[in-house]
Design an enzyme around this catalytic site. Structure first.
Site, short mmCIF file in Angstrom:
data_model
loop_
_atom_site.label_atom_id
_atom_site.label_comp_id
_atom_site.label_asym_id
_atom_site.label_seq_id
_atom_site.Cartn_x
_atom_site.Cartn_y
_atom_site.Cartn_z
N SER A 206 -8.78 21.30 30.56
CA SER A 206 -7.99 22.14 29.65
C SER A 206 -6.51 21.85 29.83
O SER A 206 -6.11 21.11 30.74
CB SER A 206 -8.28 23.62 29.90
OG SER A 206 -7.58 24.03 31.05
N LYS A 207 -5.72 22.47 28.98
CA LYS A 207 -4.29 22.16 28.97
C LYS A 207 -3.61 22.43 30.32
O LYS A 207 -2.59 21.83 30.62
CB LYS A 207 -3.59 22.96 27.86
CG LYS A 207 -3.80 22.32 26.51
CD LYS A 207 -2.91 22.93 25.47
CE LYS A 207 -3.22 22.28 24.12
NZ LYS A 207 -3.10 23.21 23.02
N ARG A 208 -4.20 23.35 31.09
CA ARG A 208 -3.52 23.62 32.36
C ARG A 208 -3.63 22.43 33.33
O ARG A 208 -2.90 22.35 34.31
CB ARG A 208 -4.05 24.92 32.99
CG ARG A 208 -5.32 24.82 33.71
CD ARG A 208 -5.91 26.18 34.05
NE ARG A 208 -7.34 26.10 34.12
CZ ARG A 208 -8.02 25.75 35.21
NH1 ARG A 208 -7.38 25.49 36.32
NH2 ARG A 208 -9.33 25.69 35.18
#
Ligand code: GLU
Length: 492
Positions: free
Chosen positions: A260-262
């Protein structure tokens, strides 16, 4: 084997995800390997979640990766349109066929009624399966419900389709990647294939499209395995040839959670923005689940295409190692010609006034700074000291160096002598060698320290590009002015 026709069918509810890029690549490679066709279909039936911006991003990202399609919304083909929202007049006909054959039925249940069923199931700790209470409604009952203003959704009759084509409730298929897979279809529940507003659902539309577009192999993420059983039943119920399916393992983040973007960039366009080369990205995603026969990891896509075999794809999940991608990117940067490199790097130099340099100086600057680049965007910082004229920002380490007596001594001489030097790179090479040697001889200064003093003053840093070339580009006047600024007033 009849013609190989594969497709990538993204939903434009976001920018093209790197996982979809990998699926697209494996489809593309499979088509190439088999002289087949690679088709792009836009699955935008969920109007609320889709936008033209994302459609454009999907087109641009696939093109940037070199995954050009043979048929698709923009290039057309014999089986279009290739955008689902333009195919809405095609879907009702097959719904009718399913209704007529008894493989589908109208369901008048309201969302509240369905919710109550779900709650009941969860109270009894049972997996929810639709009760099928609308399966056997009489025409009179249906007419009554219609009169109440209810509009039916259409549900697929799983058990009826399964029993029509198989001996038991078990449905099995031979996955190209995972081998034989099976499921008890009694656990599926009669799913909606057309909503009460007439919109087809994913599982239904995808079958109609794959069948009419004569898709021979469906290669996609393993998160679709549970859909595959539903889809096989619809293919069979409509008498369509069932394509072969292949499900790829998931791509996980280094901490083994969903990428994910994190964790970093996830959309192809974000990687590009951050300074990754699409050539490196393609090479990297190819190795997520597949390994070349010669273990040579740096492999451009045409070489991968020669070597690729779908049966060799690993069925397990792959870890997205950002560090490995960076390592590959630095390789691919070095594989570019200077001309290509300059063109690509300019995008990351917009904060500078490039007119401060001649074309020749600019080219030389790139030549002496590109090698350590990991991302193209690293160039922004790597060349900052070539700009700014007679001023340069000095970092902490360089300042500490400049504060030493040795450095101050070196700079004083540098300022005195440099004025008389011919500033060509060739000559600077010689005079600086003499300059260093003299300090070594007369004062015992290590050549390294002598050069650090000059570098710290002129570039504001202790490391950077080749010093002689750097001085030549920055120029005599600005180099001397920067050296003067680094001198402590007491010494001037
Ligand atoms: N639109 C679906 C998705 O983006 C396509 C899945 C499929 O390949 O069938 O997940």
């Amino acid at each position: 084997m009849s013609e190989v026709r594969v497709r990538i069918a993204p939903s434009p509810s976001g920018n093209l995800h790197v996982g979809t890029a990998r699926t697209a690549l494996f489809n593309y490679l499979f088509a190439k390997k088999n002289n087949g066709k690679f088709i792009l279909r836009i699955e935008d039936t969920d109007a609320e979640r889709t936008s033209q911006e994302y459609v454009d991003n999907i087109f641009d990202s696939l093109k940037a990766l070199g995954l050009n399609w043979d048929e698709g919304p923009d290039v057309g083909g014999d089986f279009g349109p290739y955008t689902q929202s333009e195919r809405f007049d095609i879907y009702p006909k097959y719904i009718q066929e399913l209704l007529d054959k008894g493989f589908a039925y109208e369901c008048f249940c309201t969302p509240e009624e369905l919710e109550a069923e779900k709650e009941e199931a969860s109270k009894n700790k049972k997996a929810y399966v639709y009760s099928r209470k609308c399966e056997n409604l009489t025409e009179d009952e249906k007419a009554k419900l219609r009169a109440e203003g209810r509009k039916p959704a259409i549900r697929f009759n799983v058990a009826r389709a399964q029993r029509a084509f198989h001996d038991s409730s078990i449905l099995e298929f031979d996955d190209l990647v995972k081998g034989k897979l099976h499921m008890d279809t009694d656990l599926i529940g009669d799913f909606v294939i057309m909503k009460s507003n007439g919109a087809p659902t994913y599982n239904y539309a995808v079958v109609i499209d794959d069948a009419l577009m004569k898709i021979s192999h469906v290669i996609r993420g393993e998160d679709h395995i549970s859909n595959t059983y539903k889809q096989i039943l619809i293919f069979e119920a409509l008498g369509f040839e069932v394509p072969r399916f292949g499900h790829l393992g998931m791509i996980l983040a280094p901490d083994r959670s969903k990428l994910s973007k994190r964790h970093g960039a996830t959309a192809v366009s974000d990687f590009v923005e951050q300074g990754y080369l699409t050539e490196a990205l393609v090479n990297f995603v190819a190795l997520l689940g597949w390994a070349p026969s010669d273990s040579e990891e740096i492999k451009p896509v045409d070489k991968i295409a020669e070597d690729f075999r779908i049966g060799e794809i690993s069925s397990s999940n792959s870890i997205f190692e950002y560090d490995k991608l960076k390592w590959m990117n630095s390789h691919y940067i070095k594989m570019l010609s200077q001309e290509e490199l300059r063109a690509k790097l300019k995008k990351y130099l917009t904060k500078y006034d490039l007119s401060e340099l001649t074309e020749e100086q600019f080219n030389r600057m790139i030549e002496i700074t590109y090698e350590p680049l990991i991302l193209l965007s690293d160039i922004t910082d790597a060349v900052s000291y070539f700009f700014g004229g007679d001023k340069v920002e000095v970092d902490e380490k360089a300042q500490a160096e400049l504060d030493t007596e040795l450095s101050q001594d070196v700079l004083k001489s540098f300022i005195e002598q440099a004025e008389g030097w011919d500033w060509s790179e060739e000559n600077l090479h010689e005079v600086l060698a003499e300059f260093r040697a003299k300090f070594k001889e007369e004062k015992g200064y290590k050549p390294k320290f002598t050069m650090w003093a000059v570098r710290a003053a002129v570039t504001g840093r202790l490391c950077g590009a080749d010093m002689v070339a750097t001085l030549a580009i920055i120029g005599k006047e600005n180099s001397i002015k920067r050296a003067k600024a680094a001198l402590k007033t007491a010494n001037v």
